[in-house]
Design a protein around this motif. Structure first.
Motif, PDB file in Angstrom:
ATOM      1  N   UNK A   1     -48.141 -74.631   1.419  1.00 53.26           N
ATOM      2  CA  UNK A   1     -46.966 -73.766   1.492  1.00 53.26           C
ATOM      3  C   UNK A   1     -47.283 -72.360   0.998  1.00 53.26           C
ATOM      4  N   UNK A   2     -48.066 -72.270  -0.078  1.00 52.36           N
ATOM      5  CA  UNK A   2     -48.442 -70.950  -0.587  1.00 52.36           C
ATOM      6  C   UNK A   2     -49.398 -70.234   0.360  1.00 52.36           C
ATOM      7  N   UNK A   3     -50.278 -70.983   1.001  1.00 50.64           N
ATOM      8  CA  UNK A   3     -51.185 -70.370   1.973  1.00 50.64           C
ATOM      9  C   UNK A   3     -50.389 -69.704   3.088  1.00 50.64           C
ATOM     10  N   UNK A   4     -49.369 -70.389   3.589  1.00 53.82           N
ATOM     11  CA  UNK A   4     -48.517 -69.810   4.635  1.00 53.82           C
ATOM     12  C   UNK A   4     -47.787 -68.569   4.113  1.00 53.82           C
ATOM     13  N   UNK A   5     -47.236 -68.665   2.902  1.00 55.66           N
ATOM     14  CA  UNK A   5     -46.454 -67.562   2.342  1.00 55.66           C
ATOM     15  C   UNK A   5     -47.327 -66.371   1.976  1.00 55.66           C
ATOM     16  N   UNK A   6     -48.621 -66.595   1.788  1.00 59.16           N
ATOM     17  CA  UNK A   6     -49.488 -65.522   1.306  1.00 59.16           C
ATOM     18  C   UNK A   6     -49.622 -64.378   2.300  1.00 59.16           C
ATOM     19  N   UNK A   7     -49.347 -64.648   3.563  1.00 57.70           N
ATOM     20  CA  UNK A   7     -49.476 -63.598   4.574  1.00 57.70           C
ATOM     21  C   UNK A   7     -48.387 -62.545   4.452  1.00 57.70           C
ATOM     22  N   UNK A   8     -47.383 -62.808   3.611  1.00 57.39           N
ATOM     23  CA  UNK A   8     -46.296 -61.852   3.415  1.00 57.39           C
ATOM     24  C   UNK A   8     -46.498 -60.966   2.182  1.00 57.39           C
ATOM     25  N   UNK A   9     -47.625 -61.135   1.488  1.00 57.37           N
ATOM     26  CA  UNK A   9     -47.879 -60.389   0.258  1.00 57.37           C
ATOM     27  C   UNK A   9     -48.645 -59.104   0.574  1.00 57.37           C
ATOM     28  N   UNK A  10     -48.134 -57.971   0.125  1.00 54.42           N
ATOM     29  CA  UNK A  10     -48.848 -56.701   0.269  1.00 54.42           C
ATOM     30  C   UNK A  10     -50.014 -56.642  -0.715  1.00 54.42           C
ATOM     31  N   UNK A  11     -51.180 -56.310  -0.201  1.00 61.70           N
ATOM     32  CA  UNK A  11     -52.400 -56.314  -1.006  1.00 61.70           C
ATOM     33  C   UNK A  11     -52.600 -54.946  -1.650  1.00 61.70           C
ATOM     34  N   UNK A  12     -51.733 -54.642  -2.602  1.00 62.44           N
ATOM     35  CA  UNK A  12     -51.767 -53.338  -3.255  1.00 62.44           C
ATOM     36  C   UNK A  12     -51.239 -53.479  -4.674  1.00 62.44           C
ATOM     37  N   UNK A  13     -51.856 -52.737  -5.587  1.00 60.60           N
ATOM     38  CA  UNK A  13     -51.369 -52.651  -6.954  1.00 60.60           C
ATOM     39  C   UNK A  13     -51.393 -51.191  -7.362  1.00 60.60           C
ATOM     40  N   UNK A  14     -50.300 -50.727  -7.949  1.00 63.72           N
ATOM     41  CA  UNK A  14     -50.189 -49.297  -8.233  1.00 63.72           C
ATOM     42  C   UNK A  14     -51.091 -48.828  -9.365  1.00 63.72           C
ATOM     43  N   UNK A  15     -51.660 -49.749 -10.161  1.00 67.36           N
ATOM     44  CA  UNK A  15     -52.529 -49.338 -11.263  1.00 67.36           C
ATOM     45  C   UNK A  15     -53.974 -49.812 -11.118  1.00 67.36           C
ATOM     46  N   UNK A  16     -54.208 -50.829 -10.305  1.00 66.39           N
ATOM     47  CA  UNK A  16     -55.567 -51.341 -10.126  1.00 66.39           C
ATOM     48  C   UNK A  16     -55.983 -51.117  -8.675  1.00 66.39           C
ATOM     49  N   UNK A  17     -56.891 -50.186  -8.419  1.00 70.52           N
ATOM     50  CA  UNK A  17     -57.296 -49.901  -7.044  1.00 70.52           C
ATOM     51  C   UNK A  17     -58.158 -51.017  -6.457  1.00 70.52           C
ATOM     52  N   UNK A  18     -58.174 -51.086  -5.148  1.00 75.24           N
ATOM     53  CA  UNK A  18     -59.076 -51.998  -4.462  1.00 75.24           C
ATOM     54  C   UNK A  18     -58.604 -53.425  -4.355  1.00 75.24           C
ATOM     55  N   UNK A  19     -57.304 -53.659  -4.485  1.00 76.15           N
ATOM     56  CA  UNK A  19     -56.804 -55.032  -4.406  1.00 76.15           C
ATOM     57  C   UNK A  19     -57.161 -55.678  -3.067  1.00 76.15           C
TER      58      UNK A  19
END
Length: 343
Positions: free
Chosen positions: A51-69
């Motif tokens: 279920x988490x694998x399916x949901x993971x495609x909706x997560x933005x791969x960005x963090x405002x303080x740690x570059x290169x997520x």
């Protein structure tokens, strides 16, 4: 990786978050463990990884303080069909034991059934241990996604041998220090007891958010030098008395050594984030509080050598559990990578 656009739609390629990484390229390997054989209340955590694998495609791969997520080199090991099948068998046996106990049958009459469940769990522990050692020997970091909270023992044992004196940051609603709960040696309620007993190189266990435990567990964690308990009550006493959460986090981290394994049971959070989890308990951390604690850990100079995320159970009526769970997985991955770069 050069053609990967993290701002575009997620691609279902078998990797969490659709990251375009092969097994050979990976710095981190995620091991999925579809196991809920010994759960004693709500079922369904075996379906958590998928279920988490399916949901993971909706997560933005960005963090405002740690570059290169979006540049994290993370590969996901496909689920083992053999482990999933074994879980089904073990769960059927465990349900017979639990039902008999709830009807008042004596534990002594259930020894044979319990031994069969324990044998299945030993097979699982061996599987997790061997898979972990395979990738650790290649210089990769191993992260585990459960499944019930019994599943990371093989990984914890492997890492404690590699990093003697390693500490565990254990976020959970439960202490998980019962010995052979319901007759199951490797119960979901026994993971930290078993880590204490079987992980030879383990140095310390710091528990955060604990709020549902028996008197024997409380006596153990408050008397043993192996444990530093930060119960939900003790945390709330400080917060309601005016202490800032940042100060509480500093005290939590002060109990941990340089190498830290994070064992994160999703029910350590308030149940609003995980209503489908096996044993939800009122209270707990907010998502932001847990995120702040993990961020401070990663920034403290300590190294996150591995982690698990367990007890996410998808709901039939909502994707919320998987959504919140996989977003915590993203934070754990990000901070794990960041902590090793700083180290």
């Amino acid at each position: 990786m050069a053609e990967f656009d993290p701002d575009s739609i997620g691609i279902a390629n078998g990797n969490f978050f659709g990251l375009p990484c092969t097994e050979a390229e990976a710095d981190t390997v995620i091991v999925q463990v579809p196991w809920d054989a010994t759960v004693s209340y709500g079922k369904g955590t075996a379906q958590g990884p998928a279920a988490m694998l399916d949901a993971s495609l909706q997560v933005d791969l960005f963090d405002e303080r740690i570059p290169g997520a979006a540049d994290m080199k993370v590969w996901t090991l496909p689920q083992s069909e053999d482990i999933a099948a074994l879980n089904g068998r073990a769960r059927g046996l465990a349900e017979r034991v639990i039902s008999a106990l709830e009807q008042g049958e004596a534990q002594e009459s259930l020894v044979e059934l319990c031994s069969q469940v324990n044998a299945c769990s030993e097979y699982l522990n061996d599987y997790v241990g061997k898979v972990s050692e395979k990738y650790l020997s290649q210089g990769k970091t191993v992260a585990l996604v459960g499944g019930e909270h019994s599943v990371p023992l093989g990984l914890i044992k492997a890492l404690s041998r590699m990093y003697p004196g390693m500490g565990i940051l254990h976020v959970d609603a439960h202490s998980d220090t019962r010995e052979a709960y319901e007759g199951f040696r490797y119960s979901h309620a026994s993971i930290m007891f078993n880590a204490m007993r079987e992980a030879d190189g383990l140095g310390h266990i710091t528990q955060v958010g604990i709020r549902d435990f028996c008197s024997a567990e409380y006596a153990l964690v408050t008397s043993s030098e192996m444990f530093s308990p930060f119960t939900d009550l003790s945390i709330k006493e400080r917060l309601f008395g005016g202490s800032p959460w940042d100060s509480v986090c500093e005290d939590i981290l002060s109990t941990l050594p340089g190498d830290v394994y994070v064992s994160f049971d999703i029910d350590g959070l308030s149940p609003e984030y995980c209503p489908g989890t096996g044993t939800p308990v009122p209270g707990g951390l907010t998502f932001s509080q847990a995120d702040w604690l993990l961020r401070k850990l990663a920034s403290s100079g300590r190294r996150i050598v591995g982690f698990d995320l367990c007890e996410v159970a998808p709901s039939l009526h909502s994707e919320w559990d998987a959504n919140a769970g996989v977003r915590m997985l993203f934070r754990l991955l990000l901070y794990s990578v960041y902590s090793r770069k700083k180290k």
